[in-house]
Design an enzyme around this catalytic site. Structure first.
Site, short mmCIF file in Angstrom:
data_model
loop_
_atom_site.label_atom_id
_atom_site.label_comp_id
_atom_site.label_asym_id
_atom_site.label_seq_id
_atom_site.Cartn_x
_atom_site.Cartn_y
_atom_site.Cartn_z
N GLY A 9 6.52 0.55 -1.30
CA GLY A 9 5.28 -0.01 -1.08
C GLY A 9 5.30 -1.64 -2.02
CB SER A 11 5.08 -5.95 1.46
OG SER A 11 4.01 -4.93 1.79
N GLY A 13 0.08 -5.62 -3.61
CA GLY A 13 -0.61 -4.92 -4.90
C GLY A 13 0.17 -4.75 -6.03
CB SER A 171 -4.21 8.01 -10.47
OG SER A 171 -5.60 7.64 -10.80
CE1 TYR A 193 -4.57 7.02 -4.72
CE2 TYR A 193 -6.06 7.63 -6.54
CZ TYR A 193 -5.14 7.00 -5.94
OH TYR A 193 -4.29 5.97 -6.85
#
Length: 334
Positions: A9, A11, A13, A171, A193
């Site tokens: 991931g 690319s 944020g 998280s 999530y």
């Protein structure tokens, strides 16, 4: 010898901000961008090399929600690398997040209002779907695709003479109440999530138990509450504009509001410099930002036990056998 770092991931944020910061820490890294969209990755690669010409930046195309893609990328990585020193398991999704208005208003008038905003506890629900592999999309993307990647890359990660590190983006929203061993994919719930991030915490603990003796160590990080592509869709843009002054004010009371991907990478970069053998496997490392914008790292004991972590790990191994058999059958038929 260059340290080799793989970031999924990468690319946008947190992943993109992490790549920039890692090259600031060590401008001679071999940084491998593991991205779903190759064209976006090429743009990022060119920008990183322009600012850090001594670095080596490569790309591997991988979609962790597609196990065929994971197997293909793993094979490619094993041909390119003899070892990986760090793997940042950062790619993830929160599809179609919906705000629970009832929970929001009840929380506004409770003592837990700051905790609610800093963790989104009870505020967000998502609509999950089934992937081509027959798995829940959030579970496969956030957990299982990365699990398979680790299994496949074990020869590059397990070197007892010099340990490698797995660093997961978890998280503060990882809630025990949203996870169930009888439904590890959270197919019967509305908060996949949160469930997936709790599963990540469990998996990290299990990896340490099963792989530390082979020189592989695992840690989990929470980057905090940020405005990214993942969170922007929760509310209309004008609402975010109205809320930002309030959120900036809340930073004086809750350090979880890191707000930007750069700030959110603080704990991930901090772990880059730690000896993994010295870290507590039951600790989550939290990126935090003061009201005046200074970044630092906090720690939090994870709300889990090692027995549950091991049971979850065994469930994943069983699911892996089933999925591999299914894919082999499908490939044979085609």
């Amino acid at each position: 010898m260059r340290k080799a770092v793989l970031v999924t991931g990468a690319s946008s944020g947190v992943g993109l901000a992490l790549c920039k910061r890692l090259l600031e820490e060590d401008h001679e890294l071999h940084l491998c961008l593991a991205c779903r969209n190759r064209s976006k990755a090429e743009v990022v690669r060119e920008a990183l090399l322009a600012s850090h010409p001594l670095a080596e930046v490569s790309i591997v195309q991988v979609d962790v929600s597609d196990l065929q893609s994971v197997f293909r990328a793993s094979g490619e990585l094993k041909q390119r690398f003899q070892r990986l020193d760090y793997v940042y398991l950062n790619a993830g999704i929160m599809p179609n997040p919906q705000l629970n208005i009832k929970a929001l208003f009840s929380g506004l008038f409770s003592r837990k209002v700051i905790h609610m905003f800093s963790t989104a506890e009870g505020l967000l629900t998502q609509e999950d779907q089934i992937t081509a592999d027959g798995l829940q999309e959030v579970f496969e993307t956030n957990v299982f695709g990365h699990f398979i990647l680790i299994q496949e890359l074990a020869p590059l990660l397990c070197h007892s003479d010099s340990p490698s590190q797995l660093i997961w983006t978890s998280s503060r929203n990882a809630r025990k109440s949203n996870f169930c061993l009888e439904d590890i994919q959270h197919s019967r719930g509305q908060e996949p999530y949160s469930s997936s991030k709790y599963a990540v915490d469990l998996l990290s603990v299990a990896v340490n138990k099963n792989f530390n003796s082979r020189g592989l160590y695992s840690s989990v990080v929470c980057p905090g509450t940020m405005v990214t592509n993942m969170t922007c869709g929760i509310l209309p843009p004008f609402v975010w504009t109205l809320l930002m002054p309030i959120i900036w004010l809340l930073r004086f009371f809750a350090n979880a509001f890191t707000l930007t991907p750069y700030n959110g990478t603080e704990a991930l970069v901090w772990l880059f410099h730690q000896k993994p053998e010295s870290l507590n496997p039951l600790t989550k490392y939290l990126s935090a930002t003061t009201g005046f914008g200074s970044n630092y790292v906090m720690t939090q004991k994870m709300d889990l036990d090692e027995d549950t972590a091991e049971k979850f790990y065994q469930n994943l191994l069983e699911l892996e056998k089933h999925v591999r058999a299914t894919i082999q059958k499908r490939n044979h038929q085609s």
